[in-house]
Design a protein around this motif. Structure first.
Motif, PDB file in Angstrom:
ATOM      1  N   PHE A  94      48.636  60.264  34.640  1.00  0.00           N
ATOM      2  CA  PHE A  94      49.254  58.981  34.935  1.00  0.00           C
ATOM      3  C   PHE A  94      48.741  58.438  36.266  1.00  0.00           C
ATOM      4  O   PHE A  94      48.501  57.232  36.403  1.00  0.00           O
ATOM      5  CB  PHE A  94      50.776  59.106  34.991  1.00  0.00           C
ATOM      6  CG  PHE A  94      51.437  57.805  35.362  1.00  0.00           C
ATOM      7  CD1 PHE A  94      51.678  56.829  34.411  1.00  0.00           C
ATOM      8  CD2 PHE A  94      51.795  57.540  36.684  1.00  0.00           C
ATOM      9  CE1 PHE A  94      52.259  55.630  34.758  1.00  0.00           C
ATOM     10  CE2 PHE A  94      52.373  56.336  37.042  1.00  0.00           C
ATOM     11  CZ  PHE A  94      52.617  55.376  36.074  1.00  0.00           C
ATOM     12  N   GLY A  95      48.558  59.323  37.238  1.00  0.00           N
ATOM     13  CA  GLY A  95      48.024  58.882  38.519  1.00  0.00           C
ATOM     14  C   GLY A  95      46.651  58.255  38.378  1.00  0.00           C
ATOM     15  O   GLY A  95      46.338  57.239  39.023  1.00  0.00           O
ATOM     16  N   GLU A  96      45.812  58.831  37.512  1.00  0.00           N
ATOM     17  CA  GLU A  96      44.471  58.279  37.290  1.00  0.00           C
ATOM     18  C   GLU A  96      44.558  56.898  36.626  1.00  0.00           C
ATOM     19  O   GLU A  96      43.835  55.966  37.005  1.00  0.00           O
ATOM     20  CB  GLU A  96      43.660  59.239  36.423  1.00  0.00           C
ATOM     21  CG  GLU A  96      43.360  60.576  37.095  1.00  0.00           C
ATOM     22  CD  GLU A  96      42.626  61.529  36.172  1.00  0.00           C
ATOM     23  OE1 GLU A  96      42.496  61.186  34.965  1.00  0.00           O
ATOM     24  OE2 GLU A  96      42.192  62.592  36.639  1.00  0.00           O
ATOM     25  N   VAL A  97      45.436  56.793  35.612  1.00  0.00           N
ATOM     26  CA  VAL A  97      45.574  55.511  34.916  1.00  0.00           C
ATOM     27  C   VAL A  97      46.152  54.452  35.848  1.00  0.00           C
ATOM     28  O   VAL A  97      45.754  53.281  35.824  1.00  0.00           O
ATOM     29  CB  VAL A  97      46.463  55.677  33.659  1.00  0.00           C
ATOM     30  CG1 VAL A  97      46.708  54.324  32.986  1.00  0.00           C
ATOM     31  CG2 VAL A  97      45.820  56.638  32.677  1.00  0.00           C
ATOM     32  N   ARG A  98      47.090  54.849  36.696  1.00  0.00           N
ATOM     33  CA  ARG A  98      47.678  53.914  37.665  1.00  0.00           C
ATOM     34  C   ARG A  98      46.604  53.401  38.630  1.00  0.00           C
ATOM     35  O   ARG A  98      46.563  52.204  38.952  1.00  0.00           O
ATOM     36  CB  ARG A  98      48.805  54.599  38.435  1.00  0.00           C
ATOM     37  CG  ARG A  98      49.475  53.730  39.486  1.00  0.00           C
ATOM     38  CD  ARG A  98      50.588  54.506  40.191  1.00  0.00           C
ATOM     39  NE  ARG A  98      51.069  53.806  41.358  1.00  0.00           N
ATOM     40  CZ  ARG A  98      51.988  52.836  41.339  1.00  0.00           C
ATOM     41  NH1 ARG A  98      52.522  52.474  40.188  1.00  0.00           N
ATOM     42  NH2 ARG A  98      52.376  52.247  42.456  1.00  0.00           N
ATOM     43  N   SER A  99      45.715  54.291  39.075  1.00  0.00           N
ATOM     44  CA  SER A  99      44.619  53.865  39.954  1.00  0.00           C
ATOM     45  C   SER A  99      43.704  52.884  39.234  1.00  0.00           C
ATOM     46  O   SER A  99      43.263  51.879  39.815  1.00  0.00           O
ATOM     47  CB  SER A  99      43.829  55.086  40.420  1.00  0.00           C
ATOM     48  OG  SER A  99      44.631  55.939  41.210  1.00  0.00           O
ATOM     49  N   ALA A 100      43.412  53.169  37.951  1.00  0.00           N
ATOM     50  CA  ALA A 100      42.565  52.263  37.165  1.00  0.00           C
ATOM     51  C   ALA A 100      43.238  50.902  37.009  1.00  0.00           C
ATOM     52  O   ALA A 100      42.586  49.849  37.105  1.00  0.00           O
ATOM     53  CB  ALA A 100      42.273  52.872  35.801  1.00  0.00           C
ATOM     54  N   ALA A 101      44.557  50.895  36.774  1.00  0.00           N
ATOM     55  CA  ALA A 101      45.285  49.635  36.632  1.00  0.00           C
ATOM     56  C   ALA A 101      45.281  48.843  37.937  1.00  0.00           C
ATOM     57  O   ALA A 101      45.193  47.610  37.929  1.00  0.00           O
ATOM     58  CB  ALA A 101      46.718  49.920  36.184  1.00  0.00           C
ATOM     59  N   THR A 102      45.349  49.538  39.059  1.00  0.00           N
ATOM     60  CA  THR A 102      45.307  48.871  40.361  1.00  0.00           C
ATOM     61  C   THR A 102      43.947  48.219  40.586  1.00  0.00           C
ATOM     62  O   THR A 102      43.858  47.082  41.077  1.00  0.00           O
ATOM     63  CB  THR A 102      45.603  49.876  41.482  1.00  0.00           C
ATOM     64  OG1 THR A 102      46.895  50.460  41.274  1.00  0.00           O
ATOM     65  CG2 THR A 102      45.576  49.211  42.843  1.00  0.00           C
ATOM     66  N   ARG A 103      42.887  48.925  40.221  1.00  0.00           N
ATOM     67  CA  ARG A 103      41.542  48.346  40.368  1.00  0.00           C
ATOM     68  C   ARG A 103      41.367  47.151  39.426  1.00  0.00           C
ATOM     69  O   ARG A 103      40.736  46.147  39.793  1.00  0.00           O
ATOM     70  CB  ARG A 103      40.485  49.417  40.089  1.00  0.00           C
ATOM     71  CG  ARG A 103      40.425  50.510  41.157  1.00  0.00           C
ATOM     72  CD  ARG A 103      39.188  51.364  40.998  1.00  0.00           C
ATOM     73  NE  ARG A 103      39.216  52.151  39.763  1.00  0.00           N
ATOM     74  CZ  ARG A 103      39.741  53.362  39.648  1.00  0.00           C
ATOM     75  NH1 ARG A 103      40.301  53.944  40.703  1.00  0.00           N
ATOM     76  NH2 ARG A 103      39.717  54.014  38.504  1.00  0.00           N
ATOM     77  N   GLU A 104      41.928  47.250  38.211  1.00  0.00           N
ATOM     78  CA  GLU A 104      41.856  46.125  37.279  1.00  0.00           C
ATOM     79  C   GLU A 104      42.546  44.894  37.878  1.00  0.00           C
ATOM     80  O   GLU A 104      42.039  43.775  37.772  1.00  0.00           O
ATOM     81  CB  GLU A 104      42.522  46.485  35.951  1.00  0.00           C
ATOM     82  CG  GLU A 104      41.659  47.277  34.995  1.00  0.00           C
ATOM     83  CD  GLU A 104      42.246  47.314  33.597  1.00  0.00           C
ATOM     84  OE1 GLU A 104      43.325  46.725  33.386  1.00  0.00           O
ATOM     85  OE2 GLU A 104      41.630  47.936  32.719  1.00  0.00           O
ATOM     86  N   ALA A 105      43.714  45.115  38.470  1.00  0.00           N
ATOM     87  CA  ALA A 105      44.458  43.996  39.052  1.00  0.00           C
ATOM     88  C   ALA A 105      43.652  43.306  40.156  1.00  0.00           C
ATOM     89  O   ALA A 105      43.669  42.069  40.271  1.00  0.00           O
ATOM     90  CB  ALA A 105      45.794  44.491  39.596  1.00  0.00           C
ATOM     91  N   GLU A 106      42.939  44.091  40.934  1.00  0.00           N
ATOM     92  CA  GLU A 106      42.118  43.512  41.994  1.00  0.00           C
ATOM     93  C   GLU A 106      40.981  42.684  41.410  1.00  0.00           C
ATOM     94  O   GLU A 106      40.688  41.579  41.899  1.00  0.00           O
ATOM     95  CB  GLU A 106      41.559  44.632  42.877  1.00  0.00           C
ATOM     96  CG  GLU A 106      40.623  44.150  43.978  1.00  0.00           C
ATOM     97  CD  GLU A 106      41.290  43.178  44.935  1.00  0.00           C
ATOM     98  OE1 GLU A 106      40.569  42.316  45.479  1.00  0.00           O
ATOM     99  OE2 GLU A 106      42.522  43.265  45.121  1.00  0.00           O
TER     100      GLU A 106
END
Length: 227
Positions: free
Chosen positions: A193-205
């Motif tokens: 989940f931590g990895e997916v959350r990081s990916a989602a944060t980069r997507e948002a940027e």
């Protein structure tokens, strides 16, 4: 479009920078008919002096490339030039249609790094050419809920549960599995989940970087099957 029989015409272009070929094709067609190469190929049929001057070269070319090769090529392009007016007129009509107020361009991309860069390039290129970019569609996007504080706390709770023997034993018993297996699954789920959350944060940027380029930004979420 010219027939007037359709309410909407959709052109699905190749991906990436190849999409620009659609925009460049009409101009290239006009340039080809006015090119020095086409004029050079058809000069023998318009100039007796040129024919005499190039006769030795043509004789050598015939021996190397085959009898009448250059002559056949010239004949082809002489006939081709008879269609010049129609090709040039249609090319100009296509250029006018692409720039028409009724035409809208839609850039579709995922938010992965490379596709997002290509989407930005295409959007900026459309702006540079004065063509109407109507929307940006972001495909296979991760849910915004992944970046919520509640989701982060839930993942942290799973990680803590994996390291708490008493609570872990109750979870394992309820799931009818042994303790080590339950601990592994809980810890791995929290880590992933931590990895997916990081990916989602980069997507948002990346989304924030793309949003100013189009008046409308739409999302198609990541689904377990095709849309």
């Amino acid at each position: 479009h010219g027939s007037g029989q359709y309410d909407l015409v959709v052109i699905d272009t190749p991906p990436s920078r190849n999409a620009l070929d659609l925009l460049d094709a009409p101009g290239r067609m006009r340039e080809f008919f006015g090119s020095a190469l086409l004029k050079w190929l058809t000069v023998p049929y318009r100039s007796k002096l040129f024919t005499v001057a190039t006769k030795p070269f043509n004789q050598v070319a015939d021996r190397v490339l085959g009898t009448r090769f250059l002559q056949d090529i010239a004949e082809f392009f002489v006939l081709f030039r008879t269609m010049e007016a129609g090709f040039v007129q249609r090319a100009r009509e296509v250029e006018r249609l692409l720039a028409d107020d009724r035409t809208t361009f839609v850039v579709v991309s995922t938010l992965d790094p490379a596709p997002a860069r290509e989407a930005r390039f295409l959007a900026e290129e459309l702006h540079r050419r004065g063509l109407p970019l109507g929307a940006l569609v972001l495909n296979r996007t991760l849910p915004r809920s992944i970046r919520s504080g509640g989701a982060a706390r839930a993942a942290a709770g799973l990680a803590e549960l994996a390291s708490d023997p008493a609570r872990l034993a109750r979870v394992a018993a309820a799931a009818h599995v042994d303790g080590p297996a339950a601990a592994h699954v809980l810890a791995e789920t929290a880590r992933r989940f931590g990895e997916v959350r990081s990916a989602a944060t980069r997507e948002a940027e990346r989304r924030r970087q793309l949003e100013p380029l189009a008046p409308l930004v739409a999302e198609a979420p990541l689904l377990p099957a095709d849309v």
